[in-house]
Enzyme design. Structure first.
Site, short mmCIF file in Angstrom:
data_model
loop_
_atom_site.label_atom_id
_atom_site.label_comp_id
_atom_site.label_asym_id
_atom_site.label_seq_id
_atom_site.Cartn_x
_atom_site.Cartn_y
_atom_site.Cartn_z
N ARG A 40 4.23 -4.39 -19.50
CA ARG A 40 3.60 -5.71 -19.47
C ARG A 40 2.10 -5.62 -19.23
NH1 ARG A 40 8.54 -8.96 -16.66
NH2 ARG A 40 9.52 -9.50 -18.63
N LYS A 202 26.80 -15.34 -24.22
CA LYS A 202 27.32 -16.70 -24.18
C LYS A 202 26.75 -17.61 -25.26
CE LYS A 202 27.90 -16.91 -19.18
NZ LYS A 202 27.19 -17.44 -18.02
N GLY A 351 15.32 -8.92 -23.97
CA GLY A 351 15.25 -7.54 -23.47
C GLY A 351 16.31 -6.63 -24.07
N GLY A 374 12.94 -15.59 -22.18
CA GLY A 374 13.22 -17.03 -22.05
C GLY A 374 12.27 -17.86 -22.90
#
Ligand code: AMP
Length: 394
Positions: A40, A202, A351, A374
């Site tokens: 990052r 999910k 990820g 996200g």
């Protein structure tokens, strides 16, 4: 709408507040904290170097972990500041502030060509509460604002949204700009055929993404555990596979809406359990009652590869199976290779998909690997990210 870029700003002699995502993984070692991946920091290095070359004094700000509004020395940005200094080749003065606002910080403000790293923004509860006074205090440190923290752009916090009301210009950094360019084109005007690959655990995590992509893409390839909620909704046997029973009705509606666009696995790798060392799977077309499906099967891999090879744009989020446990990584790794070989503009988010791309050794052939899990999911859902919306229009 096009947002101002750091390249549109006159940075010479100016103090720049640069919001980055230095939320790096840390590990305790010999009483201190060490960074286990500096990915990052490297991702925003080009923006920091650009600002320094242009003659700016650079204030670098970030959150790290979830300190919940309290000072927590284990979540200090100090190790990140030290790593940044190394990555800048030891040629730039990089100071570390004891806080992110207040008198001590005001006395440490950098000169042009220097960097000051502020302490973890989330040591103050006002950061996540998007507090106006805290926002003002942050804005008062600098002349100009740049946001390079794509990974936090889906959060309306003081450093990503609030403080922008108190600065003259707010622009996107080079990393943010690249993210917006790739993801923006993919969700508004993709080269066609446009194929999305969605996997992971999910359906419920990705409902909005599926709904938005159904309207956008030419084909939607479903894999991972979420495939079994769809298959069960179709009345197929799923054995002990992971299923969200409360999402069956929704899965039916999504399939109706998608029509022929949505493809589901036609064969599966099944196993009895996921525990133990020597994991083995069997390929089936009908899942036995006592087994769970853990990967897409070879016929599905072939069918999905065919679709991917004809694509001009591929959007991918989520693995095709329990890829952390070989040999159940086969479907994910084979599709990673197919995406890399397709020649399509390829955008990978999340990820797990990134890990799969790396373990397949094809990262260099992917057009864009998003740094925001996200945030990229929200972007693909068609939601305008608050941290992007707040930036100044070009
Ligand atoms: P996500 O965070 O939603 O992208 O989900 C990633 C997780 O889904 C990984 O940890 C995978 O192991 C898991 N996963 C993928 N396929 C399956 C499957 N068939 N059964 C159980 N878990 C799965």
């Amino acid at each position: 709408m096009a947002k101002l870029s750091i390249r549109d700003l006159d940075l010479r002699g100016k103090r720049l507040f640069l919001r980055v995502d230095f939320n790096v993984p840390l590990e305790k070692k010999d009483g201190g904290m060490v960074i286990t991946s500096d990915k990052r920091i490297k991702a925003s290095l080009a923006t920091i170097e650009y600002a320094l070359e242009q003659g700016a004094a650079v204030i670098v700000a970030s959150h790290l972990g979830r300190p919940k509004g309290k000072v927590n020395p284990d979540m200090s940005l100090r190790p990140a500041a030290a790593r940044l200094a190394q990555l800048l080749g030891g040629k730039v003065k990089v100071a570390m502030a004891p806080d992110c606002i207040g008198g001590q910080v005001a006395q440490m403000l950098p000169e042009p060509g220097e960097v000051l790293v502020l302490e973890n923004l989330r040591f103050h509860p006002e950061e996540e509460n998007n507090d106006p006074e805290f926002s003002k205090a942050l804005a008062a440190l600098a002349d100009l604002y740049v946001n390079d923290a794509f990974g936090t752009a889906h959060r309306a916090h003081a450093s990503t949204v609030g403080m922008i009301a108190y600065v003259s210009k707010a622009a996107a950094g080079l990393l943010m700009e690249k993210e917006l360019q790739y993801l923006g084109k993919a969700v508004t005007n993709p080269e066609r055929p446009c194929v999305a690959i969605l996997g992971g655990a999910k359906v419920s995590d990705k409902i909005e993404v599926i709904v938005n992509l159904i309207g956008l893409v030419d084909r939607l390839l479903i894999g991972g555990a979420m495939a079994y909620t769809f298959l069960k909704a179709k009345g197929e046997p799923v054995g002990k596979s992971l299923v969200e029973d409360d999402k069956l009705e929704l899965a039916k509606q999504l399939m109706e809406k998608a029509g022929g666009k949505l493809l589901l696995p036609i064969d599966h790798v099944v196993t009895e359990s996921l525990s133990g060392d020597a994991l083995e799977g069997t390929t089936v077309t009908v899942i036995p009652a006592d087994k769970l499906a853990v990967d897409i099967g070879p016929a599905t891999i072939e069918a999905y590869k065919q679709v991917i090879s004809g694509a001009a744009t591929v959007i991918w989020n989520g693995p095709m199976g329990v890829f952390e446990k070989p040999p159940f990584d086969k479907g994910t790794v084979e599709l990673a290779r197919a995406v890399a070989d397709s020649g399509a503009t390829s955008i990978v988010g999340g990820g797990d998909s990134e890990k799969a791309i790396k373990s397949a050794g094809v990262a260099s052939k992917i057009s864009h690997i998003s740094t925001g899990g996200g945030a990229s999911l929200e972007f693909l859902s068609g939601i305008e990210l608050p941290g992007v919306a707040a930036l100044t229009e070009k």
